[in-house]
Design an enzyme around this catalytic site. Structure first.
Site, PDB file in Angstrom:
ATOM      1  N   ASP A 164       0.905  -1.176  -0.248  1.00  0.00           N
ATOM      2  CA  ASP A 164       0.095  -0.148   0.028  1.00  0.00           C
ATOM      3  C   ASP A 164       0.744   1.299   0.037  1.00  0.00           C
ATOM      4  O   ASP A 164       2.041   1.157   0.251  1.00  0.00           O
ATOM      5  CB  ASP A 164      -0.832   0.045   1.103  1.00  0.00           C
ATOM      6  CG  ASP A 164      -2.087   0.719   1.117  1.00  0.00           C
ATOM      7  OD1 ASP A 164      -2.080   1.601   0.177  1.00  0.00           O
ATOM      8  OD2 ASP A 164      -3.200   0.905   2.028  1.00  0.00           O
ATOM      9  N   HIS A 348      10.043  13.772  16.212  1.00  0.00           N
ATOM     10  CA  HIS A 348       8.812  14.624  17.282  1.00  0.00           C
ATOM     11  C   HIS A 348       7.771  13.296  17.837  1.00  0.00           C
ATOM     12  O   HIS A 348       6.797  13.784  18.177  1.00  0.00           O
ATOM     13  CB  HIS A 348       8.121  15.726  16.514  1.00  0.00           C
ATOM     14  CG  HIS A 348       9.198  16.948  16.193  1.00  0.00           C
ATOM     15  ND1 HIS A 348       9.907  17.030  15.008  1.00  0.00           N
ATOM     16  CD2 HIS A 348       9.742  17.773  16.832  1.00  0.00           C
ATOM     17  CE1 HIS A 348      10.654  18.064  14.975  1.00  0.00           C
ATOM     18  NE2 HIS A 348      10.675  18.565  16.274  1.00  0.00           N
ATOM     19  N   HIS A 458      17.262  24.213  20.257  1.00  0.00           N
ATOM     20  CA  HIS A 458      17.494  24.941  18.918  1.00  0.00           C
ATOM     21  C   HIS A 458      18.591  25.733  18.969  1.00  0.00           C
ATOM     22  O   HIS A 458      18.939  26.719  18.215  1.00  0.00           O
ATOM     23  CB  HIS A 458      16.277  25.595  18.315  1.00  0.00           C
ATOM     24  CG  HIS A 458      15.098  24.954  18.134  1.00  0.00           C
ATOM     25  ND1 HIS A 458      13.865  25.279  17.509  1.00  0.00           N
ATOM     26  CD2 HIS A 458      14.891  23.655  18.272  1.00  0.00           C
ATOM     27  CE1 HIS A 458      13.158  24.437  17.621  1.00  0.00           C
ATOM     28  NE2 HIS A 458      13.680  23.498  17.896  1.00  0.00           N
ATOM     29  N   TYR A 465      10.644  26.292  25.638  1.00  0.00           N
ATOM     30  CA  TYR A 465      10.869  24.870  25.594  1.00  0.00           C
ATOM     31  C   TYR A 465      11.328  24.388  26.794  1.00  0.00           C
ATOM     32  O   TYR A 465      11.275  23.073  27.281  1.00  0.00           O
ATOM     33  CB  TYR A 465      11.844  24.365  24.530  1.00  0.00           C
ATOM     34  CG  TYR A 465      11.267  24.388  23.006  1.00  0.00           C
ATOM     35  CD1 TYR A 465      10.704  23.082  22.669  1.00  0.00           C
ATOM     36  CD2 TYR A 465      11.247  25.351  22.080  1.00  0.00           C
ATOM     37  CE1 TYR A 465      10.419  22.983  21.495  1.00  0.00           C
ATOM     38  CE2 TYR A 465      10.928  25.118  20.992  1.00  0.00           C
ATOM     39  CZ  TYR A 465      10.300  24.011  20.577  1.00  0.00           C
ATOM     40  OH  TYR A 465       9.801  23.822  19.354  1.00  0.00           O
TER      41      TYR A 465
END
Length: 1014
Positions: A164, A348, A458, A465
């Site tokens: 698929d 994530h 980051h 965060y």
């Protein structure tokens, strides 16, 4: 462990970014209606079936009954592979019978083999792979392709597989694919990438552990029970009960789970990353429901079922929930959410699967009764990346906030679901040591916690965060606390200090706009519960069961003073913490912090190591200047004028404290790109100047930066030297060497920009009350100007400077660039003109000044010696003397020059110095602002025209190199000797009788010394 608000905000942003960054060849589901004419089964058959499906409602059923069976696909889309380095092959395979064999993919040009790849078949259920042609496959020839052959496993002459979502050529983000047990060769570099904490599940699963298994005893049993009971209490949520049953039943029905001859089917469960491959808008009539069919929603349902089961006693309902949960668990496994499966891409993951682990731990008795405990542990172990804790300590991967925020609970749940006590003990010991190692200060730009207390994500200071990291870590430290599995004292103390540092730069709950990352809203706040959990964890040394310092901060920042914990702490005699007073330098974050009474003053800068801002599509679109020297003065948010900021007409060119080029909004708007394979669609610019940072002494401070605009926006000629001297309630701001050749727009330095809720709010201008609206004073000052604004802050501007003082209605755009905004503002700006050359400025700010201080500022020229004196203000040094404390601050921008200061004669390297004279003694604080991740000239790549190129911070080799210590050498006027045995510095005397002081500096931390005259 994390608020749903943050989760949903992140999910929306991530999906938006994925759509914009992938440039994917969006395809409809070709395995849904009929077998395409360009597909051919050799020695087998191929047909459409609804027996299994991963996308839509059907898939291809491939059966073979002879050796050398294969599928052949001839497709023109393959011709583009050779010209696209991001071309990727994607597919799903359903296997009902695990095989110790592989599928063989061969890509051809006619009959010539060009690429090869294998796919292991030792699984049952659905599995997928994202394989990049040029990077991941075996490349045999350098030419185009037009054909794919999929060869059946050679070990069986008769078999069946289902296919698929077969995509022959998709352009994707190269960071996304991850290796797993089916394709362990995919994206090998991902194990060292910035997103390795998500994508390295296969590597983590290979770790064997380094601690010996110890014998368990009664104390260990008790400690494990303590950990488990405390954690179960945290995740049980007694509010989920029979009242939620109808909601749970409705949500369960959405997934259409059923069994056919013992085989489970149901609605597909998508990974968030699947959005990179398929435009869900192109799906069939159930597209809207499929769009919601993601693992996040599924995990939430699993936890709701588990919590309801845990909190009710009705046996019939309990049995119903048990069956529903096992159906959910079995369908999840069949869909590919199983041990060893990478789901193609899973970065994530922690934000979307976090509730799964808690649900399974709560339902352990049911899972065990159904004989699925081992399978469930393996799945939890795999997706939580528990194996990362088994790595040798000196090889631990650097963990970031995402891990602490979203995966700690999953890892702990994976351990606690085990039955074997020695094994559980072994994992808990590794887990505790891994946490302790990872919360100690990290010296690189990557990683979470820094020696000065900055919390990173980051590659820069990012409290938004950090909140998630605290929410994840603090409860775990509490759960492990006061058992043999507690984190080590040093690590506990370090984490506590990091949390306290956030307390220092919030007032009491909001942090400065300059450190808001891509969320400059003014609405984010420090969390309260992590302070409560750290209080309950006890003091780091284990001597006190409650850490009263952390409890006091909790009482200060909590929204609700009537919580059970607030009452508990109050009964123990703990009072809310007082507002901090002092001065702190976060030179890893390039944030200067100065506090007195109930107010907070911060200054924000950037340099060649730390980015000026972070902008994403629809996030901080006008934030280019947020670190150009932003000065923010914050009062407690309970006060009327706590902040001057409001995103209603806010002029993003005029951020207080900054020196900027005032351009139209369409020019200021971020031009956001995916600049390389190391980053997403984002803007995070670096200057080539290294000088930025501060030092402090006796709660006073000096901070400075060399500002250089970025060539991306034709601001390569834009330069300025800026400094700030903070003494008690006074800030003296100096600027020099303001230069650029841009004559299209004016260059300005903003002193304040205040939102006016009431446009008649009172200002004082040179002692006279002013409520006029609109109002403008625009002139070259012939005399000093003193303005007290509507927040009670006094600004002193010496004469001979061009000022613009105004009150007016402003038009702007909100930070997301989604809508026009309008509001009333007052502002005070210094205008340096167009294309300024060697311009400078001076101003002072007095916070909550009394009448005497304001009068002294107004008569500063007459005062003897005055509140402060500017001693030097040029390209070499900015220097200020503060009379009250007999203190002198210097920002020395260059080195090996003869200085005019009466004490400091020469310096070996640019540095910041603050010294105080006390009789025959001299206290000094010295900081080398260069953290020395690399040395020498700036290494930014250049464009063909010599301008600096925009590149990702994640692409820089020094992103993962530690900061290096240095030695700053100062020549001190006269003969001096040490007053202590400190190894921070050493003294020698030169032939002229002056003293050479060698000061050991490291990590941007102030080095403090005390010497006396000989």
């Amino acid at each position: 462990m994390m608020t749903y608000l943050l989760k949903y905000k992140f999910l929306f942003l991530f999906v938006l970014l994925s759509i914009q960054q992938s440039n994917a060849q969006l395809q409809k589901d070709i395995c849904e209606y009929q077998v395409p004419s360009n597909w051919k089964a050799v020695n087998g058959t191929l047909k459409i079936t609804g027996q299994h499906y991963k996308l839509g409602k059907q898939s291809f059923q491939w059966k073979w009954n002879k050796s050398n069976a294969y599928l052949q696909i001839d497709d023109s889309v393959l011709k583009d592979v050779i010209n696209d380095p991001r071309s990727t092959f994607v597919f799903w395979v359903y296997n009902a019978t695990p095989l110790k064999d592989k599928l063989h993919f061969v890509f051809l040009n006619g009959e010539e083999e060009v690429y090869k790849a294998d796919f292991a078949l030792d699984f049952n259920g659905w599995r997928t792979a994202w394989m990049m042609y040029h990077r991941d496959m075996q490349k045999l020839k350098e030419q185009g392709i037009n054909r794919l052959r999929i060869y059946a496993p050679k070990s069986v002459t008769k078999g069946e597989l289902f296919l698929d979502q077969v995509m022959l050529n998709v352009n994707i983000n190269p960071r996304s694919p991850m290796r797993d047990q089916q394709v362990p060769y995919v994206n090998l570099g991902g194990d060292k990438a910035a997103n390795a904490h998500w994508t390295s599940l296969y590597k983590f699963s290979q770790n064997k552990g380094y601690l010996l298994q110890k014998e368990s005893n009664a104390a260990v049993f008790n400690d494990i029970d303590s950990v488990q009971n405390k954690y179960l209490k945290l995740i049980a949520n007694p509010k989920v009960n029979t009242q939620n049953l109808q909601q749970i039943r409705t949500e369960y029905d959405f997934w259409n789970i059923s069994y056919n001859k013992g085989v489970v089917t149901g609605r597909p469960i998508f990974s968030v990353n699947d959005i990179e491959l398929v435009d869900i808008k192109l799906l069939d009539s159930v597209k809207k429901e499929n769009e919601k069919s993601n693992i996040k929603r599924y995990s939430i349902l699993m936890l709701q079922v588990a919590q309801a089961w845990n909190n009710i006693s009705d046996k019939v309902v309990k049995a119903e929930l048990e069956q529903k949960f096992m159906n959910l668990l079995n369908h999840l496994d069949d869909q590919g959410w199983s041990y060893g499966s990478g789901m193609g891409a899973l970065h994530h993951l922690g934000y979307n699967m976090g509730d799964f682990y808690s649900a399974c731990l709560i339902m352990k008795p049911v899972i065990k009764k159904q004989g699925q405990l081992n399978r469930t542990f393996n799945t939890m172990n795999w997706f939580s990346g528990l194996g990362r804790t088994l790595e040798q300590p000196d090889q631990f991967p650097v963990s970031n906030i995402d891990v602490f925020n979203t995966l700690l609970g999953g890892m702990l749940s994976s351990v606690l679901i085990l039955d074997n006590v020695p094994q559980k003990q072994w994992y808990l010991e590794h887990y505790s040591k891994w946490i302790g190692k990872n919360i100690e200060p990290n010296l690189e730009i990557t990683g979470a916690f820094k020696p000065d207390g900055a919390v990173f994500h980051h590659g820069h200071l990012y409290p938004a965060y950090g909140v998630g990291g605290y929410n994840g870590l603090a409860p775990i430290i509490y759960v492990l606390g006061r058992t043999s599995f507690k984190v080590e004292e040093k690590a506990h103390q370090s984490f506590k200090e990091n949390m306290l540092m956030m307390h220092y730069y919030t007032n009491p709950t909001r942090w400065p706009l300059g450190v808001a990352g891509r969320h400059p809203t003014g609405n984010w706040r420090i969390p309260d519960m992590p302070f409560a959990y750290m209080a309950l964890a006890g003091t780091p040394d284990g001597k006190q069961p409650v850490d009263k310092e952390m409890a006091a901060v909790y009482l200060l920042v909590t929204k609700n003073a009537n919580t059970a914990l607030a009452k508990q702490f109050s009964k123990q005699g703990i009072l809310p913490a007082k507002h901090p007073e002092g001065h702190w330098n976060l030179n890893f974050g390039l944030l200067d912090i100065h506090r007195r009474a109930d107010w907070l003053l911060t200054v924000k800068a950037h340099n060649r190591y730390f980015v000026s801002h972070e902008s994403y599509p629809r996030a901080n679109m006008f934030g280019r200047y947020l670190s150009y020297g932003q000065v923010e003065i914050a009062f407690p948010e309970s006060q009327k004028n706590a902040s001057g900021f409001k995103d209603l007409g806010w002029d993003w060119n005029r951020i207080p404290g900054t020196t900027t080029l005032h351009v139209p909004l369409n020019v200021l708007r971020a031009d956001i790109k995916n600049v390389d394979d190391f980053s997403g669609v984002e803007e995070m610019l670096l200057t080539d100047e290294v000088f930025a940072g501060g030092t402090n002494l006796d709660k006073q401070g000096v901070f400075a930066m060399k500002l250089h605009g970025h060539d991306k926006y034709n601001m390569g000629s834009f330069r300025a030297n800026k400094s700030w001297f903070t003494f008690d309630n006074l800030l003296i701001a100096l600027g020099s060497d303001i230069n650029n050749n841009i004559d299209s727009y004016p260059t300005e330095t903003t002193l304040f920009q205040n939102y006016l809720k009431d446009k008649n709010e009172v200002f004082q201008v040179n002692g006279e009350k002013n409520i006029t609206f609109p109002f403008v004073l625009k002139e070259n000052l012939k005399q000093d100007l003193v303005v007290t604004d509507n927040r009670g802050i006094t600004y002193y501007v010496p004469r001979n400077q061009q000022v613009n003082l105004y009150k007016k209605t402003q038009q702007s755009r909100n930070q997301k660039d989604l809508q026009d905004t309008k509001g009333n503002f007052a502002g005070l700006v210094l205008d340096h003109g167009r294309a300024p050359q060697q311009k400078s400025y001076e101003y002072a700010i007095a916070i909550k000044a009394n009448d005497g201080q304001i009068e002294a500022l107004q008569n500063r020229d007459k005062a003897k010696p005055g509140i402060y004196q500017v001693l030097q203000q040029d390209s070499l040094v900015h220097s200020v003397y503060y009379a009250k404390e007999k203190m002198t601050g210097l920002a020395i921008f260059t080195s090996k020059k003869h200085l005019t200061d009466k004490i400091i004669r020469e310096n070996s390297t640019p540095c910041l110095v603050l010294y105080k004279e006390n009789g025959n003694q001299l206290e000094l604080s010295v900081t080398d602002p260069d953290l020395r991740f690399y040395q020498g000239k700036d290494d930014t790549p250049l464009n063909a025209d010599g301008t600096r190129k925009e590149v990702s911070i994640y692409s820089r080799y020094w992103f993962k190199t530690p900061a290096q210590p240095s030695v700053v050498e100062l020549k001190i006027n006269g003969a001096w000797e040490k007053t202590d045995n400190s190894e921070v510095y050493s003294l020698t005397t030169d032939k002229e009788g002056n003293t050479i002081v060698q000061i050991n500096c490291k990590y941007g931390l102030p080095s403090k010394i005390n010497i006396k005259k000989r």
